[in-house]
Design an enzyme around this catalytic site. Structure first.
Site, mmCIF file in Angstrom:
data_model
loop_
_atom_site.group_PDB
_atom_site.id
_atom_site.type_symbol
_atom_site.label_atom_id
_atom_site.label_comp_id
_atom_site.label_asym_id
_atom_site.label_seq_id
_atom_site.Cartn_x
_atom_site.Cartn_y
_atom_site.Cartn_z
ATOM 1 N N ASP A 289 -8.553 -4.518 -0.882
ATOM 2 C CA ASP A 289 -7.419 -5.382 -0.536
ATOM 3 C C ASP A 289 -6.171 -4.588 -0.136
ATOM 4 O O ASP A 289 -6.020 -3.424 -0.507
ATOM 5 C CB ASP A 289 -7.017 -6.244 -1.744
ATOM 6 C CG ASP A 289 -8.063 -7.286 -2.090
ATOM 7 O OD1 ASP A 289 -9.185 -7.209 -1.559
ATOM 8 O OD2 ASP A 289 -7.750 -8.156 -2.918
ATOM 9 N N HIS B 28 -8.399 -1.646 -4.175
ATOM 10 C CA HIS B 28 -7.260 -1.639 -3.252
ATOM 11 C C HIS B 28 -7.243 -0.316 -2.492
ATOM 12 O O HIS B 28 -7.040 0.742 -3.111
ATOM 13 C CB HIS B 28 -5.951 -1.824 -4.020
ATOM 14 C CG HIS B 28 -5.868 -3.141 -4.733
ATOM 15 N ND1 HIS B 28 -6.435 -3.352 -5.967
ATOM 16 C CD2 HIS B 28 -5.323 -4.316 -4.365
ATOM 17 C CE1 HIS B 28 -6.232 -4.611 -6.329
ATOM 18 N NE2 HIS B 28 -5.558 -5.219 -5.379
HETATM 19 NI NI NI Z 1 -3.468 -8.096 -2.827
#
Ligand code: NI
Length: 271
Positions: free
Chosen positions: A75, A220
């Site tokens: 992400d 992430h």
């Molecule tokens: Ni996010």
């Protein structure tokens, strides 16, 4: 040069610097800027991109009800470490899903990274334009946050995204309705590596290694430590017999717009 020209130029320079410092200090997110058409260069990978687009988002088929599958999801990018991550995944023939933020895509001039994501067989998903908690936003803001990012990615890659991930997992009935309208399924996760908090590659790799068959792992790609964790993570999961798939490949079909998914064996019916 006329006598008045120099002071005038100096004045303009000072005003410009003062303004940019003020904008930076305010810490406010820049507003959504209107889109300009982006020309896609016909590069050496153009044919590969065209074939990816043809099968989008399912260029491969797996029966994840029978084999052990796991979906790595990244992400908040594309960011400065995403290129290295793509190299790592490519060298191990591993495919993943990238939930991108529109503002980050816009900052990646010419969409080099998002085009690589699609060209190299990964799935790309919508993570809003500027990462607000969508359930706290009015419906028209949610709609713009999704649509603007969808349109930009489509202009750059030629593919229409089919999945989205609500920032912070913040969703409700109204967000579900907007995602359905935009043709996006909501993809949550069932393995949280907490990589945003614990910036230690070995810790992140260990948590990801605890995935179960059908898991969706939250990561992430904006953190160096997360990308550093990827080789060990892949080695551990591969040793346990896992196949790495994209989110759509995990379900064996394009996920249903508006519906929420938390991993293969925990699909929730559309809310
Ligand atoms: Ni996010």
């Amino acid at each position: 040069m006329r006598v008045w020209a120099l002071p005038l130029a100096l004045l303009a320079l000072v005003a410009c610097v003062t303004y940019s410092v003020a904008v930076r200090r305010s810490g406010k997110e820049p507003p959504i800027t209107p889109l300009r058409p982006v020309a896609i260069d016909p590069g050496p990978l153009a044919r590969r991109l065209a074939s990816m687009q043809a099968g989008w988002p399912l260029s491969r088929r797996f029966d994840c009800a029978r084999i052990k599958c796991v979906a790595l999801t990244f992400d908040d990018g594309p960011g400065e470490h995403t290129g290295r991550l793509l190299d790592l995944l490519d060298s191990r023939d591993v495919r993943a899903t990238f939930f991108v933020i529109g503002q980050m895509v816009a900052a990646d001039k010419g969409g080099r990274i998002v085009r690589r994501i699609v060209e190299e067989g990964h799935e790309i998903g919508n993570h809003s334009w500027s990462h607000p908690p969508l359930a706290e936003m009015p419906n028209d803001v949610v709609r713009r946050q999704l649509k603007h990012t969808d349109d930009l990615v489509q202009r750059l890659t030629g593919v229409r995204m089919r999945v989205m991930r609500p920032p912070y997992g913040s969703t409700d009935d109204d967000v579900a309705a907007e995602t359905r309208r935009e043709g996006l399924a909501q993809i949550l996760w069932n393995v949280d590596t907490l990589d945003w908090r614990d910036r230690v590659a070995s810790t992140v790799a260990k948590r990801a290694g605890e995935a179960k068959p059908g898991s969706i792992i939250l990561l992430h790609d904006i953190h160096r430590s997360t990308v550093d964790a990827v080789p060990a993570m892949i080695d551990t999961l591969a040793r346990k017999g896992y196949t790495f798939v994209t989110v759509s490949e995990l379900y064996g079909k394009t996920p249903t717009p508006g519906k929420m998914y938390l991993g293969l064996r925990s699909a929730v019916q559309g809310r």
